[in-house]
Scaffold this active site. Structure first.
Site, short mmCIF file in Angstrom:
data_model
loop_
_atom_site.label_atom_id
_atom_site.label_comp_id
_atom_site.label_asym_id
_atom_site.label_seq_id
_atom_site.Cartn_x
_atom_site.Cartn_y
_atom_site.Cartn_z
N GLU A 107 -4.40 1.26 25.63
CA GLU A 107 -3.38 0.83 26.58
C GLU A 107 -3.89 0.86 28.01
O GLU A 107 -4.72 1.69 28.38
CB GLU A 107 -2.14 1.75 26.46
CG GLU A 107 -1.42 1.55 25.14
CD GLU A 107 -0.34 2.56 24.83
OE1 GLU A 107 0.56 2.23 24.03
OE2 GLU A 107 -0.37 3.68 25.36
N CYS A 124 -4.06 1.17 35.69
CA CYS A 124 -4.51 2.41 35.05
C CYS A 124 -5.28 2.03 33.79
O CYS A 124 -4.75 1.33 32.92
CB CYS A 124 -3.28 3.26 34.74
SG CYS A 124 -3.65 4.82 33.98
N CYS A 131 -8.57 10.86 22.59
CA CYS A 131 -9.26 11.77 23.50
C CYS A 131 -9.66 13.02 22.74
O CYS A 131 -8.97 13.44 21.81
CB CYS A 131 -8.34 12.15 24.67
SG CYS A 131 -9.19 13.11 25.97
N CYS A 135 -5.79 18.65 25.63
CA CYS A 135 -4.88 19.26 26.60
C CYS A 135 -3.49 19.34 25.94
O CYS A 135 -3.01 18.35 25.39
CB CYS A 135 -4.81 18.44 27.88
SG CYS A 135 -6.42 18.28 28.70
N CYS A 138 -0.45 16.75 26.77
CA CYS A 138 -0.75 15.32 26.89
C CYS A 138 -0.58 14.59 25.57
O CYS A 138 -1.11 15.03 24.53
CB CYS A 138 -2.18 15.14 27.41
SG CYS A 138 -2.66 13.40 27.55
N CYS A 358 2.24 9.01 33.24
CA CYS A 358 1.09 9.90 33.03
C CYS A 358 1.26 10.72 31.77
O CYS A 358 2.29 11.35 31.56
CB CYS A 358 0.97 10.89 34.18
SG CYS A 358 0.58 10.15 35.74
N1 SAH Z 1 -8.73 12.76 31.01
C1 SAH Z 1 -8.60 12.43 32.40
C2 SAH Z 1 -7.95 11.09 32.60
C3 SAH Z 1 -6.49 11.04 32.19
S1 SAH Z 1 -5.53 11.12 33.63
C4 SAH Z 1 -7.89 13.53 33.13
O1 SAH Z 1 -7.40 14.45 32.48
O2 SAH Z 1 -7.87 13.52 34.36
C5 SAH Z 1 -3.98 11.55 33.04
C6 SAH Z 1 -3.27 12.49 34.00
O3 SAH Z 1 -1.97 12.75 33.50
C7 SAH Z 1 -3.97 13.83 34.13
O4 SAH Z 1 -3.87 14.27 35.45
C8 SAH Z 1 -3.12 14.74 33.24
O5 SAH Z 1 -3.19 16.08 33.69
C9 SAH Z 1 -1.76 14.14 33.40
N2 SAH Z 1 -0.90 14.33 32.24
C10 SAH Z 1 -1.25 14.45 30.96
N3 SAH Z 1 -0.16 14.58 30.19
C11 SAH Z 1 0.91 14.54 31.01
C12 SAH Z 1 2.32 14.58 30.80
N4 SAH Z 1 2.83 14.69 29.58
N5 SAH Z 1 3.11 14.48 31.88
C13 SAH Z 1 2.59 14.32 33.12
N6 SAH Z 1 1.27 14.24 33.37
C14 SAH Z 1 0.45 14.37 32.32
#
Ligand code: SAH
Length: 389
Positions: A107, A124, A131, A135, A138, A358
């Protein structure tokens, strides 16, 4: 400028036989063209077709002799990304789901600026199918690791999204599915392609690479600054998300490999061009990382790093046991940081009604039956273009 006059493209691993055509750097195209007995200037022509005109087939390269086109696509095939589903959110954000040549779903998200005066359009971009980093908060992590995207598949997201939007994104953020620095070689290759003056010629100042904290990757990106065409590294964003190792270990397993101090040292080493800052993303998780004590620790951690902080209210999805803190808590957190001199913003969730915000990207192949190529499903949740355009 001829291919020969360009600086060496990079010290990236050689692409190898059968490598996807749109992932080849100018010098690699030049080597192929010469080996095929064609004049060197063909490399520039071909590169311009691939990255300037962004053709979908070699037959569209009308000033390249048909026999050469054929030989080229036999040696290095184009791997198309097919637009599968386009969803439009109430706020005008569009989630684009692509299908790769091997049937994977990824996506990208097109995000028009809320402030129409600025006329910004941010794309984006995803760097991997799924991944590997796990985390806890996420949605992409729940997919597990599928595979790395090739440089061709990374740049193709930008070219196809440009066609769909009818305009070029002004900003590219590697904040889609995947960890871009885990796919370092393809990321760097994509940056060189995107920044090249024969192609889309994006300025590195308009590109942001976001990482969950792969310190080795941050250092490599810093050292590669002279490689990516225009002599500077892209902007760096770091998903910090906690102020103690105890909490960060729990929500981001990568922290056990590179704890907060090591990560912030890497940020301090990262070369910033004039006026640039490192962005720290901070997902707000109620009762986990949103206390006054967290707010009071953060400025000390960031001391000495030209930076800004983006607070991202947690966006929900099915599964984990997190909650988004009340708006009041987020504002108080912001105020405490601000009082300590930190540049801090609350990132409003964009496209959350279509799971485009995000951390909500989790293209699941089973969400809908695979679409035959060219059969584009458009799900309209709100008006497009948004009434503001
Ligand atoms: N793997 C990289 C690129 C992904 S960016 C990274 O972690 O930076 C995606 C962003 O969204 C990251 O800052 C992550 O911390 C944030 N994120 C992930 N899951 C989320 C959620 N459920 N709600 C809000 N932000 C989230």
């Amino acid at each position: 400028m001829t291919a020969a006059a360009l600086p060496a493209d990079s010290d990236l691993p050689a692409p190898g036989a059968g490598a996807p055509l749109r992932g080849l750097l100018p010098a690699e195209l030049a080597a192929w063209v010469t080996a095929a007995g064609a004049p060197a200037y063909r490399a520039e022509q071909i590169f311009r077709w691939l990255h300037g005109q962004t053709v979908e087939t070699v037959d569209q390269m009308v000033n390249v002799p048909p026999a050469l086109r054929q030989a080229l696509s036999d040696a290095h095939p184009l791997r198309p990304l097919t637009a599968d589903v386009v969803q439009t959110a109430r706020d005008g954000t569009r989630k684009l789901r692509w299908r790769t040549h091997d049937g994977r779903a990824i996506e990208s998200v097109l995000i028009p600026d809320e402030d129409e005066e600025r006329n910004r359009l941010t794309l984006c971009v995803s760097s991997q199918v799924g991944c590997a980093l796990d985390c806890r908060f996420c949605a992409t992590a729940t997919l597990g690791f599928g595979r790395h995207l090739g440089a061709d598949e990374i740049v193709e997201q930008i070219y196809r999204a440009t066609a769909l939007a009818g305009r070029r994104p002004t900003n590219l953020v590697f904040m889609g599915m995947g960890e871009p620095l885990h796919n370092y070689d393809n990321l760097l290759r994509a940056l060189v392609l995107l920044e090249h003056p024969w192609g889309a010629a994006f300025s590195p100042r308009r590109i942001t690479v976001s990482t969950a904290g792969l310190v080795s990757g941050i250092d490599k990106l810093a050292a590669a600054k002279s490689v990516a065409g225009q002599g500077s590294a892209p902007n760096l964003a770091i998903s910090l998300n906690a102020t103690t190792d105890e909490v960060r270990d729990r929500i981001m397993p990568i922290n056990k490999r590179w704890p907060i101090a090591a990560l912030l040292d890497a940020a301090r080493r990262f070369p910033l061009s004039h006026g640039r800052r490192v962005t720290f993303e901070y997902v707000m998780l109620g009762g986990v990382n949103d206390s006054d004590a967290d707010a009071d620790r953060l400025p000390g951690l960031l001391r000495g790093i030209p930076s800004k902080v983006n607070l991202i209210p947690w966006n929900g999805f099915e599964g984990p046991e997190f909650v988004r803190p009340p708006a009041e808590r987020i504002r108080t957190f912001q105020e405490r940081l601000r009082a300590a001199g930190v540049a801090v913003y609350i990132r409003s969730p964009r496209g959350d009604d279509i799971d485009a915000a995000c951390g909500q990207l989790a293209a699941r192949p089973d969400v809908s039956a695979p679409q035959p190529p060219g059969n584009l499903t458009t799900i309209r949740v709100g008006p497009w273009p948004p009434t503001t355009t």
